[in-house]
Design an enzyme around this catalytic site. Structure first.
Site, PDB file in Angstrom:
ATOM      1  N   LYS B 230       0.259 -25.343   1.325  1.00 20.15           N
ATOM      2  CA  LYS B 230      -0.065 -23.925   1.390  1.00 20.15           C
ATOM      3  C   LYS B 230       0.558 -23.234   0.186  1.00 20.15           C
ATOM      4  O   LYS B 230       1.769 -23.295  -0.001  1.00 20.15           O
ATOM      5  CB  LYS B 230       0.494 -23.314   2.676  1.00 20.15           C
ATOM      6  CG  LYS B 230       0.404 -21.782   2.721  1.00 20.15           C
ATOM      7  CD  LYS B 230       1.041 -21.199   3.981  1.00 20.15           C
ATOM      8  CE  LYS B 230       1.091 -19.678   3.900  1.00 20.15           C
ATOM      9  NZ  LYS B 230       1.805 -19.074   5.042  1.00 20.15           N
ATOM     10  N   ASP B 235       2.437 -13.080   0.023  1.00 17.05           N
ATOM     11  CA  ASP B 235       1.769 -12.797   1.287  1.00 17.05           C
ATOM     12  C   ASP B 235       2.231 -11.448   1.818  1.00 17.05           C
ATOM     13  O   ASP B 235       3.314 -11.330   2.383  1.00 17.05           O
ATOM     14  CB  ASP B 235       2.084 -13.904   2.303  1.00 17.05           C
ATOM     15  CG  ASP B 235       1.449 -13.620   3.656  1.00 17.05           C
ATOM     16  OD1 ASP B 235       0.537 -12.769   3.717  1.00 17.05           O
ATOM     17  OD2 ASP B 235       1.866 -14.249   4.645  1.00 17.05           O
ATOM     18  N   LYS B 242       2.645  -6.739   6.749  1.00 17.56           N
ATOM     19  CA  LYS B 242       3.981  -7.034   7.267  1.00 17.56           C
ATOM     20  C   LYS B 242       4.873  -5.809   7.165  1.00 17.56           C
ATOM     21  O   LYS B 242       4.645  -4.957   6.304  1.00 17.56           O
ATOM     22  CB  LYS B 242       4.629  -8.147   6.428  1.00 17.56           C
ATOM     23  CG  LYS B 242       4.016  -9.508   6.565  1.00 17.56           C
ATOM     24  CD  LYS B 242       4.705 -10.487   5.612  1.00 17.56           C
ATOM     25  CE  LYS B 242       4.010 -11.836   5.593  1.00 17.56           C
ATOM     26  NZ  LYS B 242       4.220 -12.630   6.803  1.00 17.56           N
ATOM     27  N   ASP B 253       6.070 -18.017  -0.134  1.00 18.78           N
ATOM     28  CA  ASP B 253       5.064 -18.496   0.815  1.00 18.78           C
ATOM     29  C   ASP B 253       4.161 -19.559   0.192  1.00 18.78           C
ATOM     30  O   ASP B 253       3.160 -19.965   0.781  1.00 18.78           O
ATOM     31  CB  ASP B 253       4.240 -17.304   1.324  1.00 18.78           C
ATOM     32  CG  ASP B 253       3.738 -17.539   2.746  1.00 18.78           C
ATOM     33  OD1 ASP B 253       4.287 -18.422   3.426  1.00 18.78           O
ATOM     34  OD2 ASP B 253       2.790 -16.845   3.161  1.00 18.78           O
ATOM     35  N   ASP B 312      -2.525 -11.825   8.787  1.00 20.77           N
ATOM     36  CA  ASP B 312      -1.259 -12.397   8.347  1.00 20.77           C
ATOM     37  C   ASP B 312      -1.107 -13.851   8.805  1.00 20.77           C
ATOM     38  O   ASP B 312      -0.134 -14.503   8.465  1.00 20.77           O
ATOM     39  CB  ASP B 312      -0.089 -11.544   8.859  1.00 20.77           C
ATOM     40  CG  ASP B 312       1.211 -11.898   8.165  1.00 20.77           C
ATOM     41  OD1 ASP B 312       1.152 -12.515   7.077  1.00 20.77           O
ATOM     42  OD2 ASP B 312       2.282 -11.580   8.704  1.00 20.77           O
ATOM     43  N   GLU B 314      -2.783 -16.238   7.639  1.00 24.73           N
ATOM     44  CA  GLU B 314      -3.724 -16.690   6.617  1.00 24.73           C
ATOM     45  C   GLU B 314      -3.502 -18.136   6.194  1.00 24.73           C
ATOM     46  O   GLU B 314      -4.418 -18.798   5.727  1.00 24.73           O
ATOM     47  CB  GLU B 314      -3.631 -15.775   5.391  1.00 24.73           C
ATOM     48  CG  GLU B 314      -2.511 -16.095   4.406  1.00 24.73           C
ATOM     49  CD  GLU B 314      -1.114 -15.973   4.990  1.00 24.73           C
ATOM     50  OE1 GLU B 314      -0.935 -15.156   5.922  1.00 24.73           O
ATOM     51  OE2 GLU B 314      -0.207 -16.691   4.546  1.00 24.73           O
ATOM     52  N   ARG B 316      -3.028 -20.888   7.830  1.00 27.02           N
ATOM     53  CA  ARG B 316      -3.821 -21.912   8.527  1.00 27.02           C
ATOM     54  C   ARG B 316      -5.267 -21.915   8.047  1.00 27.02           C
ATOM     55  O   ARG B 316      -5.932 -22.942   8.113  1.00 27.02           O
ATOM     56  CB  ARG B 316      -3.699 -21.704  10.042  1.00 27.02           C
ATOM     57  CG  ARG B 316      -4.249 -20.415  10.552  1.00 27.02           C
ATOM     58  CD  ARG B 316      -3.696 -20.056  11.931  1.00 27.02           C
ATOM     59  NE  ARG B 316      -2.295 -19.614  11.849  1.00 27.02           N
ATOM     60  CZ  ARG B 316      -1.562 -19.238  12.886  1.00 27.02           C
ATOM     61  NH1 ARG B 316      -2.068 -19.283  14.097  1.00 27.02           N
ATOM     62  NH2 ARG B 316      -0.326 -18.838  12.728  1.00 27.02           N
TER      63      ARG B 316
END
Lengths: 503, 470
Positions: B230, B235, B242, B253, B312, B314, B316
């Site tokens: 990933k 993010d 967030k 991230d 959020d 995202e 996956r």
């Protein structure tokens, strides 16, 4: 809940007839199944074939009012119940649970269990009984037609005595489960620590020794942690000690044999205290005593089936309330072990209660092992969800025994880690430890907190902690558990004892 | 990276000499015994006086290379702000000597790129050994893993305004010099592949999404092992934005992708015979006019449709497409994905273990074993039937996450990813709690840990290089 009876096979003249069938057995009907098929001129067999019933696990087909030849009186409903390829007690239990809603509208039912091995037949009835649990003490306006009708379930078998002897211990376990579910379901204005203790006192009639300790006695024992949690409530705390002495053998042997010990968290309502919880969902906190309920249910089950074991069950019963006399964040309390705790969050109260009770348990009984059960952390739900309870242990053997027992009774456990790095998160600037270690690994640090009260200085003390916050209550019907209190832990601990600690 | 020189004797200068001392072996140094030094792991004692600094570092009773690495790390830290130090590995087995140096190199790393030169961390290490010839090949192997780990750390440390998606890809392309082939899919090819998850997540950013494919051919004719990473350069959470507090940490991230890249570098540097491929989903999750929304339904690379519940969640989505791409294009013998995926895994396991999920018991056991060897510890976590049920959607094949309180989101995410792994043996490492060290540890200063790079390299070394396997 229906009565369960064991009868000689005979076609019922009313009510439901249940045909539990293994995969493939639907093609060669035997016993009552064959009898009803013959009485209907083969209509039953044809109907099952037409419905595509194959006896698969989870499969069922209902035939309404099968017409008997000659207009004879017969069952008003026929239920074919699939047991799957391998007819195990686990499969039978689940099938029995799934059966309940299918026959709940009848007053009586006959289960044609002639072809089933006795333990399987008994497990089928067991699953049905567990699923039939209902807590309706506080319903006053329920309409007659909404109430469950099923009064009697007759298990038709040619081996009644063998089925009955398989049934007896299961019935005792069911009583333990129901006792636990009742306690968990009770509202917190009714089930306060005093009332809880009284109900446990009532277990003496089943052969348990029960002692109840009040605040005075606990103060003398130095239970600063438990009493600190209780001090904000108008309800006095209790600790209840239950003993079952069922081990066989002479006096000398019994003296050498130490008891097994179960410890339960019994916070009859948890507001969070001064660190008060958000309002949404707070009503769930009536089940913050599910660990104690499971311990009590286990003790009742062991007594009910005359288990050949010496067991002790200890529960710490308190209510956690915010008030002018409540414990504050920042308070330092002294536990019965002498260790001091800085209370950072008054909503992490369960571990404070357990700390004193566990210490007392070990000092007094020097048990073979200790297993504590507690709805301890929200973090365990975020970790595992609702299918597994968290298992923490300092002993691989005990952990494996618990895991295996849980698997076989559909009370699954998932092992979680312990480790020095997590333990360090409890370091306090002012006392021996803090009562919380922060959000990261919140369930693990809670387990470490408890572990600090398991004394291994003078030798190993196998200990396991089950965090049941996610499994004590279900919002969905499960095969053998209707929505609501699950009684999680009773069957698991009973099985643990039965498998490894009896005789 | 620390510059290492193998020497038979310490230099004649004033650089401190660090001596590892096993437990029970401290009697040789009366000054240390007097100070209570027994050689316990991590214990340090320094000889007082004006003479050349002599620093003893306890190693307990080391049996595994990891324990030597940790001793090297503690020794480096004890030396403090010096330019050069010497580690005395005389009398040690070559493997132990190399591990000692590797630990020192890992601990010495600092992110210095973005500040004016200040207090110096050591830059030069003399490893004093009996036989440089014997230690050299061991060191070469250890160094490869260290460089892989440090690459991952560099990438994670890089701020998001500098390490944009384009810049991330550029740095990956630079790995070609080590024999890694790099193929980068831009928007046009992503559309052709139908990678709707990655395209949607990257849609709101001015920096375009990319799928970077790194290949190491190895020398064994076999299907590769695949690493999926990933790579969210930043993010914000997107439309489901967030909270502001702590958002700066979201530059990390992309730590999963960074770890995969680091592992590839390690394999290349040590000329691993095992073929490997890394598929890295690189994007930035921003709030913008073209951001994807909660409620959107996406068509993923494998044709399945996904209802977005929370923009959020995202990671996956991009991983799902990368997993599918890897499974279909490379038919790997195993796939492991690494991702800073969920806050739930931090709640569950904290900062000391990463969550391990998957479908293949053997692969899970291998990953856990490799993690133990390098000190990057994993813990198995469940994917239950209920977790999958919770992802049922009213409108699409599945929801991307569940809604409610106290959600086991790490397991939900794993249940989601499983739908995209196909039949390939698959493991998922949720590294959200371990990508950054909140305080210094034996093998790293405060900051990015590089978690995963050494683990993957070790996994390959332990289980995927045996030619008999194929």
């Amino acid at each position: 809940m229906p009565d369960i009876a064991f009868v000689k096979p005979a076609l019922p003249r009313h009510g439901a007839l249940v045909l539990p069938l293994a995969e493939g057995a639907e093609t060669v009907l035997a016993g009552l199944a064959q009898a009803i098929d013959a009485a209907t001129g083969g209509a039953v067999g044809k109907a099952l074939a037409a419905a595509g019933f194959k006896g698969r696990k989870g499969q069922s087909t209902t035939i309404w009012a099968p017409a008997l030849e000659g207009g004879a009186a017969g069952p008003s409903k026929l239920v074919a119940l699939g047991l799957g390829k391998e007819v195990t007690v686990e499969a039978a239990e689940a099938a029995g649970g799934a059966l309940l809603p299918l026959i709940a509208g009848e007053r009586e039912a006959v289960i044609a269990a002639e072809a089933l091995p006795p333990p399987v037949a008994a497990s089928l009835a067991f699953g049905l009984l567990l699923r039939s649990y209902r807590f309706d003490r506080y319903r006053t306006t329920e309409k007659e037609e909404d109430k469950p009708k099923l009064e009697r379930v007759a298990v038709a078998t040619d081996a009644a005595s063998a089925v009955k002897s398989a049934w007896a211990p299961l019935r005792a376990v069911a009583d333990g489960v129901f006792f636990a579910r009742d306690l968990v379901s009770e509202p917190p204005n009714v089930l306060n620590p005093g009332e809880f203790a009284e109900r446990l006192q009532g277990l003496e009639s089943h052969g348990l020794q029960v002692e109840v300790l009040g605040p005075k006695e606990m103060k003398k024992l130095g239970f600063g942690a438990l009493l600190g949690v209780a001090q904000g409530s108008a309800e006095e705390p209790r600790m209840v000690v239950m003993q079952w002495n069922g081990a066989t053998g002479g006096k000398a042997k019994k003296a050498a044999q130490k008891p097994v010990a179960f410890i339960g968290k019994g916070v009859t309502f948890d507001t969070g205290g001064i660190s008060i919880k958000p309002a949404a969902g707070m009503e769930d906190m009536k089940f913050d005593m599910a660990g104690a309920a499971a311990v009590a249910g286990t003790m009742l089950a062991l007594a009910g089936r005359r288990a050949k074991v010496d067991a002790v069950g200890l529960v710490g019963l308190v209510e956690n309330m915010p008030s002018g006399s409540a414990q504050r964040p920042g308070d330092v309390v002294k536990t019965a072990s002498g260790q001091t705790v800085e209370v950072i969050n008054t909503d992490a109260e369960g571990r404070l209660v357990l700390a004193d009770v566990i210490h007392y348990c070990q000092q007094r009984f020097a048990p073979r092992f200790m297993v504590d059960l507690a709805t301890l952390t929200g973090a365990i739900i975020i970790s595992l969800g609702h299918e597994h309870a968290g298992l923490f242990s300092n002993d691989d053997t005990l952990a494996q025994q618990l895991t295996a027992a849980g698997k076989s009774v559909s009370e699954a456990l998932w092992r979680m880690p312990l480790g020095e790095a997590y333990d360090k998160q409890l370091k306090s600037d002012i006392a021996d430890m803090k009562n919380v270690g922060g959000r990261p690994g919140g369930s693990i640090t809670a387990a470490h907190f408890i572990q600090r009260f398991v004394d291994t200085k003078d030798g190993p003390m196998p200990w396991a902690h089950l965090d049941i916050a996610g499994t004590a209550w279900t919002t969905k019907d499960l095969p053998t558990v209707p929505k609501g209190a699950t009684g999680f832990g009773v069957r698991l601990l009973d099985r643990l004892v039965a498998e490894h600690y009896e005789g | 990276m620390l510059k290492l020189r193998l020497r038979r004797a310490p230099r004649e200068d004033d650089s401190p000499l660090v001596v590892p001392v096993a437990e029970g072996d401290a009697g040789r140094f009366p000054f240390a015994v007097a100070a209570g030094f027994v050689g316990a792991a991590g214990q340090v004692a320094e000889q007082p006086g004006p003479a050349r600094r002599l620093i003893l570092v306890g190693c307990g009773t080391p049996k595994r290379p990891l324990e030597w690495e940790e001793a090297g790390g503690h020794g480096l830290a004890a030396a403090g702000a010096v330019k050069r130090l010497a580690l005395d590995a005389r009398g040690l087995a070559p493997e132990a000597a190399a591990a000692l140096a590797a630990g020192a190199a890992l601990r010495a790393w600092r992110c210095e790129a973005y500040r004016a030169p200040g207090e110096k961390a050591p830059t030069h290490l003399d490893l004093v050994v009996d036989s440089p010839e014997a230690v050299l090949p061991r060191w070469a192997r250890a160094e490869a893993a260290v460089r892989g780990c440090l690459l991952a750390r560099e990438l994670v440390a890089a701020p998001a305004n500098l390490l944009t998606t384009r810049e991330f890809v550029r740095r990956l392309e630079a790995l070609a010099e080590h024999g890694i082939t790099v193929d980068v899919l831009g928007r046009k090819r992503l559309r052709r592949e139908g990678l709707g998850g990655l395209l949607a997540v990257g849609g709101g950013s001015a920096s375009p999404p990319r799928l970077a494919v790194l290949r190491w051919r190895g020398s064994v004719a076999a299907p590769p092992i695949a690493f999926i990473g990933k790579g969210l350069c930043f993010d914000t959470g997107g439309i489901s934005i967030k909270p502001a507090a702590g958002m700066e940490e979201m530059k990390a991230d992309m730590a999963g992708a960074a770890a995969c890249a680091g592992a590839m570098l390690a394999l290349a540097l040590r000329q691993s015979p095992a073929p490997a491929v890394a598929v890295l989903a690189i994007a930035e999750n921003m709030t913008g006019a073209e951001s994807y929304r909660p409620g959107d339904v996406l068509r993923m690379g494998n044709g399945r449709t996904v209802e977005v519940v929370d923009t959020d969640a995202e990671g996956r989505l991009v991983l799902a497409d990368a997993l599918h791409y890897a499974a279909t294009h490379f038919r790997p013998q195993a796939m492991l994905d690494l991702a800073t995926l969920t806050g739930a895994i931090v709640t569950a396991l904290g900062a000391h273990r990463a969550g391990l999920f998957g479908t293949d018991a053997a692969l899970l056991a291998q990953a856990a074993a490799a993690g133990e060897v390098v000190g990057e510890r994993l813990w198995p976590m469940p994917i239950g039937a209920r977790h999958r049920e919770d992802l049922r959607s009213e409108i699409a094949d599945l929801k991307q996450c569940a809604t409610g309180r106290f959600l086991p989101d790490a397991s939900h995410a794993a249940a989601f990813l499983r739908e995209f792994a196909g039949a390939v043996p698959w493991a998922h490492l949720d590294i959200a709690g371990v990508d950054t060290l909140a305080e210094a540890a034996a093998l790293g200063a405060r900051g990015p840990s590089g978690f995963g790079a050494r683990l993957l390299d070790m996994l390959v070394q332990m289980y995927f290089e045996d030619e008999e396997r194929h």
